[in-house]
Design an enzyme around this catalytic site. Structure first.
Site, PDB file in Angstrom:
ATOM      1  N   ASP A  11     -43.065 -20.496  12.811  1.00 44.97           N
ATOM      2  CA  ASP A  11     -43.206 -19.189  12.183  1.00 44.97           C
ATOM      3  C   ASP A  11     -43.575 -18.197  13.283  1.00 44.97           C
ATOM      4  O   ASP A  11     -43.986 -18.598  14.375  1.00 44.97           O
ATOM      5  CB  ASP A  11     -44.299 -19.260  11.116  1.00 44.97           C
ATOM      6  CG  ASP A  11     -44.653 -17.899  10.567  1.00 44.97           C
ATOM      7  OD1 ASP A  11     -43.759 -17.200  10.080  1.00 44.97           O
ATOM      8  OD2 ASP A  11     -45.840 -17.538  10.645  1.00 44.97           O
ATOM      9  N   ASP A  13     -45.242 -14.336  12.835  1.00 43.29           N
ATOM     10  CA  ASP A  13     -46.509 -13.639  12.592  1.00 43.29           C
ATOM     11  C   ASP A  13     -47.580 -14.608  12.101  1.00 43.29           C
ATOM     12  O   ASP A  13     -47.387 -15.303  11.102  1.00 43.29           O
ATOM     13  CB  ASP A  13     -46.320 -12.528  11.550  1.00 43.29           C
ATOM     14  CG  ASP A  13     -45.526 -11.359  12.092  1.00 43.29           C
ATOM     15  OD1 ASP A  13     -45.925 -10.806  13.128  1.00 43.29           O
ATOM     16  OD2 ASP A  13     -44.504 -11.003  11.479  1.00 43.29           O
ATOM     17  N   ASP A 171     -48.535 -20.918   9.700  1.00 44.99           N
ATOM     18  CA  ASP A 171     -49.913 -20.615   9.303  1.00 44.99           C
ATOM     19  C   ASP A 171     -50.064 -20.355   7.819  1.00 44.99           C
ATOM     20  O   ASP A 171     -51.174 -20.072   7.360  1.00 44.99           O
ATOM     21  CB  ASP A 171     -50.406 -19.379  10.067  1.00 44.99           C
ATOM     22  CG  ASP A 171     -49.664 -18.122   9.645  1.00 44.99           C
ATOM     23  OD1 ASP A 171     -48.429 -18.083   9.812  1.00 44.99           O
ATOM     24  OD2 ASP A 171     -50.309 -17.187   9.140  1.00 44.99           O
TER      25      ASP A 171
END
Length: 219
Positions: A11, A13, A171
């Site tokens: 991922d 951001d 995240d």
């Protein structure tokens, strides 16, 4: 892992870079432009990783589809203006560059699967000198929002990797759910926007506390 190609998909951001300030600022501008009260920044951070239409469905659930669509466009305008004026800073998390270099040296292919637009992702990678690190880039431009597995499936196809030889690193619970839907290992990171306990509950096999921990988990 059984195949010749090992693929680690990240991922962006909250995993590779920290862009929460710019995301929250653009969201504030978008809502204010339509005369709406901006959502709490905590709610904005929790939605990071979804496509913009999905994000607005979460953050403006009481509004109709026309307002949600207008918010998407207002957000794009705010973010593009900030980028053009040099107000966008998406610093890479400490230790990530070393991790990526180590993985490449060990023969891993690297990819990105993100809710960003391709334009936004390319800018982010360029300013962080990461443009040459990845063999596949998948964005929300051409795929359904996470946790739909389409982005990850496309990354596997482009890299010619098998699900059993790949890992998704993110995240948020959206990343973990996407990985599980695609039959790929799911590893969480604790420095992003969803707590480690939620990542484990969503099905992450482990949650790295630091990039060095992530290196150990990947093996």
């Amino acid at each position: 892992m059984s195949g010749a190609i090992r693929l680690a998909v990240f991922d962006c951001d909250g995993t590779l870079v920290d862009g929460q300030h710019e995301i929250c600022a653009a969201m504030d501008e978008a809502f204010l432009a339509l005369g709406l009260r901006p959502p709490a920044h905590g709610a904005v951070r929790r939605a990071v990783g979804l496509s913009l239409p999905q994000t607005m469905r979460h953050l403006a659930s009481e509004e109709g589809i026309e307002i949600q669509t207008a918010l998407v466009e207002a957000y794009k305008t705010a973010y593009r203006t900030a980028r053009a004026e040099g107000r966008v800073s998406e610093p890479i998390f400490a230790g990530i560059r070393l991790l990526l270099d180590q993985l490449r040296e060990e023969g891993w292919d690297l990819g990105v699967a993100t809710g960003k637009s391709m334009r936004g992702l390319l800018h982010c990678l360029q300013v962080n000198a990461l443009s040459d690190h990845f063999v596949t880039l998948q964005t929300a431009d051409n795929h359904p929002s996470k946790p739909h597995p389409a982005m990850l499936q496309a990354a596997l196809d482009q890299a010619m990797a098998l699900p059993a030889d790949a890992v998704m690193i993110g995240d948020t619970t959206y990343d973990i759910a996407m990985a599980r839907s695609a039959g790929v290992r799911a590893v969480g990171v604790a420095w992003g926007y969803h707590p480690a306990s939620e990542l484990i509950a969503a099905g992450a096999e482990a949650v790295a506390m630091t990039p060095a921990d992530l290196k150990d988990i990947l093996g």
